[in-house]
Design an enzyme around this catalytic site. Structure first.
Site, PDB file in Angstrom:
ATOM      1  N   ASN A   1       0.833  -1.199   0.000  1.00 57.59           N
ATOM      2  CA  ASN A   1       0.000   0.000   0.000  1.00 57.59           C
ATOM      3  C   ASN A   1       0.873   1.256   0.000  1.00 57.59           C
ATOM      4  O   ASN A   1       1.952   1.288   0.594  1.00 57.59           O
ATOM      5  CB  ASN A   1      -1.017  -0.006   1.144  1.00 57.59           C
ATOM      6  CG  ASN A   1      -0.442  -0.167   2.524  1.00 57.59           C
ATOM      7  OD1 ASN A   1       0.460  -0.957   2.753  1.00 57.59           O
ATOM      8  ND2 ASN A   1      -0.987   0.560   3.484  1.00 57.59           N
TER       9      ASN A   1
ATOM     10  N   ALA B   1      -1.216  12.033   1.637  1.00 59.44           N
ATOM     11  CA  ALA B   1      -1.919  12.955   2.537  1.00 59.44           C
ATOM     12  C   ALA B   1      -3.334  13.246   2.029  1.00 59.44           C
ATOM     13  O   ALA B   1      -4.233  13.496   2.808  1.00 59.44           O
ATOM     14  CB  ALA B   1      -1.141  14.260   2.691  1.00 59.44           C
ATOM     15  N   SER B   2      -3.528  13.168   0.736  1.00 64.53           N
ATOM     16  CA  SER B   2      -4.860  13.253   0.150  1.00 64.53           C
ATOM     17  C   SER B   2      -5.373  11.816   0.048  1.00 64.53           C
ATOM     18  O   SER B   2      -5.153  11.123  -0.932  1.00 64.53           O
ATOM     19  CB  SER B   2      -4.775  13.893  -1.234  1.00 64.53           C
ATOM     20  OG  SER B   2      -6.023  13.862  -1.865  1.00 64.53           O
ATOM     21  N   TYR B   3      -6.016  11.360   1.131  1.00 65.81           N
ATOM     22  CA  TYR B   3      -6.376   9.947   1.281  1.00 65.81           C
ATOM     23  C   TYR B   3      -6.893   9.234   0.030  1.00 65.81           C
ATOM     24  O   TYR B   3      -6.455   8.136  -0.248  1.00 65.81           O
ATOM     25  CB  TYR B   3      -7.378   9.770   2.431  1.00 65.81           C
ATOM     26  CG  TYR B   3      -6.691   9.596   3.758  1.00 65.81           C
ATOM     27  CD1 TYR B   3      -6.185   8.373   4.142  1.00 65.81           C
ATOM     28  CD2 TYR B   3      -6.525  10.672   4.614  1.00 65.81           C
ATOM     29  CE1 TYR B   3      -5.537   8.213   5.358  1.00 65.81           C
ATOM     30  CE2 TYR B   3      -5.887  10.532   5.829  1.00 65.81           C
ATOM     31  CZ  TYR B   3      -5.398   9.295   6.208  1.00 65.81           C
ATOM     32  OH  TYR B   3      -4.775   9.148   7.391  1.00 65.81           O
TER      33      TYR B   3
ATOM     34  N   CYS C   1      -4.037   0.586  -2.584  1.00 66.15           N
ATOM     35  CA  CYS C   1      -3.853  -0.635  -1.794  1.00 66.15           C
ATOM     36  C   CYS C   1      -2.796  -1.541  -2.427  1.00 66.15           C
ATOM     37  O   CYS C   1      -2.531  -1.467  -3.628  1.00 66.15           O
ATOM     38  CB  CYS C   1      -5.164  -1.407  -1.706  1.00 66.15           C
ATOM     39  SG  CYS C   1      -6.504  -0.529  -0.884  1.00 66.15           S
TER      40      CYS C   1
ATOM     41  N   GLU D   1      -2.915  -4.779  -3.031  1.00 66.05           N
ATOM     42  CA  GLU D   1      -3.445  -5.716  -4.021  1.00 66.05           C
ATOM     43  C   GLU D   1      -3.575  -5.062  -5.385  1.00 66.05           C
ATOM     44  O   GLU D   1      -3.207  -5.651  -6.402  1.00 66.05           O
ATOM     45  CB  GLU D   1      -4.818  -6.239  -3.575  1.00 66.05           C
ATOM     46  CG  GLU D   1      -4.796  -6.969  -2.252  1.00 66.05           C
ATOM     47  CD  GLU D   1      -5.056  -6.100  -1.028  1.00 66.05           C
ATOM     48  OE1 GLU D   1      -5.627  -6.608  -0.055  1.00 66.05           O
ATOM     49  OE2 GLU D   1      -4.688  -4.898  -1.046  1.00 66.05           O
TER      50      GLU D   1
ATOM     51  N   CYS E   1     -10.017  -5.389   0.650  1.00 63.29           N
ATOM     52  CA  CYS E   1     -11.139  -4.456   0.751  1.00 63.29           C
ATOM     53  C   CYS E   1     -12.037  -4.598  -0.482  1.00 63.29           C
ATOM     54  O   CYS E   1     -11.697  -5.285  -1.450  1.00 63.29           O
ATOM     55  CB  CYS E   1     -10.621  -3.023   0.887  1.00 63.29           C
ATOM     56  SG  CYS E   1      -9.934  -2.328  -0.637  1.00 63.29           S
TER      57      CYS E   1
END
EC number: 3.5.4.5
Length: 160
Positions: free
Chosen positions: A62, A66-68, A73, A75, A112
């Site tokens: 992963n 900072a910008s989610y 991820c 995978e 996820c």
């Protein structure tokens, strides 16, 4: 009205010692990839390793930002690399190792929803199942014989 029952089957191993050597090797590659993850915000590191039918192993981890929403991820990092570098090679299996830097994870941690959808795309594309093994840092390992088992009623190109 008609009721439809959907079931999934997982195989749970008590630990690595119950797995075949080739699967242990793939999990070790996922563990190594996890150690290189960039996760300064969530402190939750994930590593993935993919075995291709040409015997190559591709890894990913992963990568946060900072910008989610801009992160990716493990995978998807790995599977998109496979798609870019080996577009005509089939994926045999994937191993995922995940854990928090705050507390030990000993339960299997599945991919996820976004990753399940991305993996499903490749399973449909290659028209063969992708085995998925997943675990926390230690403990039990879960196995699904295909991504479709983890994402029943998946959305794919046949619906477009």
């Amino acid at each position: 009205m008609k009721e439809i029952k959907i079931e999934s089957t997982l195989y749970v191993f008590e630990g690595l010692n119950e797995l075949p050597q080739d699967v242990i090797k793939l999990i070790q590659k996922a563990t190594e990839a996890r150690e290189k993850a960039y996760a300064p915000y969530s402190n939750f590191s994930v590593g993935a390793a993919i075995l291709l039918d040409n015997s190559k192993i591709i890894t990913g981890n992963n990568q946060e930002n900072a910008s989610y929403p801009s992160g990716l991820c493990a995978e998807r990092t790995a599977i998109y690399y496979v798609g870019a570098k080996y577009p005509d090679v089939k994926i045999i299996r994937m191993a995922i190792v995940a854990g928090s830097k705050k507390n030990k994870t000993s339960s299997p941690i599945p991919p996820c929803g976004a990753c399940r959808q991305a993996i499903a795309e490749y399973e449909v594309k290659q028209n063969t199942p992708i085995e998925i093994y997943f675990m926390g840092e230690t403990g039990k390992v879960a196995k699904s014989n295909s991504l479709a088992n983890l994402l029943p009623l998946g959305f794919d190109k046949s619906m477009l």
